[in-house]
Design an enzyme around this catalytic site. Structure first.
Site, PDB file in Angstrom:
ATOM      1  N   ARG A 147       4.962   9.627  -1.262  1.00  0.00           N
ATOM      2  CA  ARG A 147       4.825   8.380  -0.510  1.00  0.00           C
ATOM      3  C   ARG A 147       6.213   7.954  -0.058  1.00  0.00           C
ATOM      4  NH1 ARG A 147       3.367   2.262  -2.670  1.00  0.00           N
ATOM      5  NH2 ARG A 147       5.607   2.009  -2.795  1.00  0.00           N
ATOM      6  N   TYR A 159       8.630  -4.270   1.589  1.00  0.00           N
ATOM      7  CA  TYR A 159       7.853  -3.750   0.466  1.00  0.00           C
ATOM      8  C   TYR A 159       8.214  -2.283   0.169  1.00  0.00           C
ATOM      9  CZ  TYR A 159       4.420  -1.391  -2.199  1.00  0.00           C
ATOM     10  OH  TYR A 159       3.852  -0.592  -3.153  1.00  0.00           O
ATOM     11  N   ASP A 210       2.427   3.213   2.332  1.00  0.00           N
ATOM     12  CA  ASP A 210       1.724   2.009   1.873  1.00  0.00           C
ATOM     13  C   ASP A 210       2.137   0.827   2.757  1.00  0.00           C
ATOM     14  OD1 ASP A 210       0.489  -0.015   0.490  1.00  0.00           O
ATOM     15  OD2 ASP A 210       1.311   0.525  -1.472  1.00  0.00           O
ATOM     16  N   HIS A 212       0.786  -2.160   2.358  1.00  0.00           N
ATOM     17  CA  HIS A 212       0.711  -3.283   1.419  1.00  0.00           C
ATOM     18  C   HIS A 212       0.194  -4.565   2.060  1.00  0.00           C
ATOM     19  CE1 HIS A 212       1.886  -5.032  -2.534  1.00  0.00           C
ATOM     20  NE2 HIS A 212       1.714  -3.774  -2.894  1.00  0.00           N
ATOM     21  N   GLU A 236      -2.099   3.426   3.519  1.00  0.00           N
ATOM     22  CA  GLU A 236      -2.720   2.639   2.446  1.00  0.00           C
ATOM     23  C   GLU A 236      -2.681   1.137   2.729  1.00  0.00           C
ATOM     24  OE1 GLU A 236      -1.005   3.729  -1.295  1.00  0.00           O
ATOM     25  OE2 GLU A 236      -1.234   1.719  -2.110  1.00  0.00           O
ATOM     26  N   GLU A 262      -6.539  -0.704  -4.574  1.00  0.00           N
ATOM     27  CA  GLU A 262      -5.822  -0.960  -5.832  1.00  0.00           C
ATOM     28  C   GLU A 262      -6.081  -2.355  -6.389  1.00  0.00           C
ATOM     29  OE1 GLU A 262      -1.787  -0.160  -4.435  1.00  0.00           O
ATOM     30  OE2 GLU A 262      -1.311  -2.293  -4.586  1.00  0.00           O
ATOM     31  N   ARG A 283      -9.116   3.760  -3.913  1.00  0.00           N
ATOM     32  CA  ARG A 283      -7.993   3.786  -4.855  1.00  0.00           C
ATOM     33  C   ARG A 283      -8.193   2.905  -6.089  1.00  0.00           C
ATOM     34  NH1 ARG A 283      -3.564   1.988  -3.721  1.00  0.00           N
ATOM     35  NH2 ARG A 283      -2.347   3.481  -4.917  1.00  0.00           N
ATOM     36  N   HIS A 312      -4.748   4.379  -7.967  1.00  0.00           N
ATOM     37  CA  HIS A 312      -3.488   3.656  -8.104  1.00  0.00           C
ATOM     38  C   HIS A 312      -2.828   4.077  -9.424  1.00  0.00           C
ATOM     39  CE1 HIS A 312      -1.731  -0.704  -8.583  1.00  0.00           C
ATOM     40  NE2 HIS A 312      -0.878   0.074  -7.980  1.00  0.00           N
ATOM     41  N   GLU A 339      -1.802   8.751  -7.811  1.00  0.00           N
ATOM     42  CA  GLU A 339      -0.434   8.232  -7.715  1.00  0.00           C
ATOM     43  C   GLU A 339       0.258   8.399  -9.075  1.00  0.00           C
ATOM     44  OE1 GLU A 339      -0.324   4.031  -6.963  1.00  0.00           O
ATOM     45  OE2 GLU A 339       1.740   4.067  -6.267  1.00  0.00           O
ATOM     46  N   TRP A 402       1.958 -10.492   0.492  1.00  0.00           N
ATOM     47  CA  TRP A 402       2.995  -9.621  -0.049  1.00  0.00           C
ATOM     48  C   TRP A 402       2.435  -8.210  -0.166  1.00  0.00           C
ATOM     49  CZ3 TRP A 402       3.463  -6.674  -4.617  1.00  0.00           C
ATOM     50  CH2 TRP A 402       4.715  -5.964  -4.677  1.00  0.00           C
TER      51      TRP A 402
HETATM   52  C1  CS2 Z   1       1.464  -0.410  -5.098  1.00  0.00           C
HETATM   53  C2  CS2 Z   1       2.073  -1.093  -6.232  1.00  0.00           C
HETATM   54  O1  CS2 Z   1       1.610   1.629  -6.151  1.00  0.00           O
HETATM   55  C3  CS2 Z   1       1.186   1.038  -5.179  1.00  0.00           C
HETATM   56  O2  CS2 Z   1       0.558   1.541  -4.299  1.00  0.00           O
HETATM   57  O3  CS2 Z   1       0.947  -1.057  -4.045  1.00  0.00           O
HETATM   58  O4  CS2 Z   1       3.461  -0.925  -6.152  1.00  0.00           O
HETATM   59  C4  CS2 Z   1       1.724  -2.559  -6.373  1.00  0.00           C
HETATM   60  O5  CS2 Z   1       2.506  -3.339  -5.549  1.00  0.00           O
HETATM   61  C5  CS2 Z   1       1.881  -2.968  -7.796  1.00  0.00           C
HETATM   62  O6  CS2 Z   1       1.090  -2.141  -8.577  1.00  0.00           O
HETATM   63  C6  CS2 Z   1       1.525  -4.422  -7.995  1.00  0.00           C
HETATM   64  O7  CS2 Z   1       1.387  -4.717  -9.325  1.00  0.00           O
HETATM   65 MG    MG Z   2      -0.297   0.243  -2.926  1.00  0.00          MG
END
Ligand code: CS2
Ligand code: MG
Length: 402
Positions: A147, A159, A210, A212, A236, A262, A283, A312, A339, A402
């Site tokens: 990733r 992010y 990602d 996010h 993602e 996630e 996920r 996740h 992941e 976020w």
């Molecule tokens: C994420 C995480 O791993 C991922 O794909 O989006 O970094 C996520 O932000 C955290 O698990 C939040 O607790």
């Molecule tokens: Mg993620």
């Protein structure tokens, strides 16, 4: 086999983890992850005040019945706190059942469907060049899928860009850190990153990204389209998924594969996404989506629509979650990818585990149960340290995702 005791263990070997340990009258115990990043104490209270008293004296072998009892019996269904607590019980009970059978958990689920579990690592950097180098380091470690996230010019705290190294950790302050987000800057930047990565590493390596939850559906559609030449394994969380129908807009415009889930905690969070084939990868995780028992239902639904799994596996999911997930991944017929963000050495020491990484794949190991335990003496040396996830605002100060 009666449940005689259960306790919640909170530890912070570099980051906070909540673990449920269930003990039985046959001397067997099992553990389950109950960590909900930034909201850990809510799950601790739910388990201690409302779940543990219900477990004492029950037959530990009745995994399904205990799941149904905790889900239906609470009246207040679903939600991340409830479902993480149920997941912890479920994971610990599957652990106990597999130990009682003297088998690694994947054998109870139906046996191995593959030789190893394909994983992806996290490469990130302050700019494109740093991220390109980070991807190279993952390749050298044997990863076949990576990733990639990079800082965006003019965006403070984009992010996925951590303090560097392997242990990217977003929950890093007692009160939420405020970051700034600019969609135009990001939409301009992201395709450049992947153009550079493909030019550097060629067509074979699997690349993931990602978003996010930062884009609106039509912006996500545009990003998916602009990334098509670089053949991502997936894009993602391209837009928030409370409104599952929003993904129809993204899907109409791009062939970039989509992954979501996630923050889901129930099959109902993804039913439309799966049944309308609006996504390619689901996920959901063992810890936040009700444990092995519920994940199995979600994967079964997904299999009907050729949607594959992609659990996740960030560092805020403990090794107990990772161990259980790997048994699930080794078995589940419609597996996609897992992941694997790698925990710190301190965390690995608190949670001795049977799983191991080789050549881009993880294997859960052959230990009876899910193969992960907790060293309570060591755990006690790392007291809880309150930390929250950041928040994001647009450049004009409006709150954003976020
Ligand atoms: C994420 C995480 O791993 C991922 O794909 O989006 O970094 C996520 O932000 C955290 O698990 C939040 O607790
Ligand atoms: Mg993620």
């Amino acid at each position: 086999m009666k449940i005689t005791d259960a306790k919640v263990i909170v530890t912070c070997p570099g980051r906070n983890f909540v673990t449920l340990k269930i003990l039985t009258d046959q001397g067997l115990h099992g553990i389950g992850d109950a960590t909900l990043n930034g909201r850990e104490k809510a799950v601790v209270a739910y388990l201690e005040d409302h779940v543990i008293p219900l477990l004492i004296g029950r037959d530990a072998h009745r995994v399904e019945d205990i799941w149904q009892f905790l889900y239906r019996g609470a009246y207040w269904r679903r939600g991340p706190v409830t479902m993480s607590a149920i997941a912890a019980v479920d994971t610990a009970l599957w652990d106990i059942k597999a130990k009682a059978a003297g088998l690694p958990l994947y054998q109870l689920l139906g046996g191995a469907s593959r030789d190893g579990v394909l994983v992806y690592g996290h490469a990130n950097g302050a700019d494109i060049e740093e991220t390109v180098d980070a991807v190279g380091r993952y390749q050298e470690m044997g990863y076949k899928a990576v990733r990639a996230q990079s800082g965006v010019p003019g965006v403070k705290g984009a992010y996925g860009v951590g303090m560097g190294g392997l242990y990217y950790e977003p929950a890093d302050s007692a009160l939420p850190m405020e970051t700034v987000w600019s969609t135009p800057a990001y939409l301009d930047h992201a395709p450049r990153l992947f153009e550079r990565l493909r030019a550097n590493y060629g067509p074979e390596i699997e690349l993931l990204h990602d978003v996010h939850h930062r884009l609106t559906p039509i912006e996500a559609a545009r990003l998916g389209k602009s990334l098509e030449p670089y053949r991502l394994f997936w894009m993602e969380d391209c837009t928030p998924a409370e409104n599952q129908e929003a993904f129809r807009i993204v899907r109409q415009h791009t062939t970039t594969p989509l992954a979501v889930g996630e923050i889901f905690n129930s099959i109902h969070d993804c039913r439309t996404l799966i049944e309308e084939q609006l996504i390619d990868f689901i996920r959901t995780t063992v810890v936040h989506a009700g444990g092995i028992t519920h994940l199995r239902q979600i994967a079964g639904l997904a299999a009907l629509y050729q949607v594959r799994t992609g659990a996740h596996g960030a560092t805020d999911l403990s090794p107990a979650c990772m161990g259980a997930a790997l048994h699930f991944d080794l078995w589940v017929p419609n597996f996609g990818i897992q992941e694997y963000m790698r925990h710190s050495e301190e965390t690995d020491a608190v949670f001795p585990h049977a799983y191991s990484f080789a050549d881009g794949y993880l294997h859960p190991g052959e230990t009876a149960g899910h193969g992960v335990d907790i060293d309570e003496t060591l755990a006690a040396k790392y007291p809880y340290d309150p930390k929250q996830l950041p928040v994001a605002r647009l450049t004009d100060g409006s709150m954003w995702n976020w």
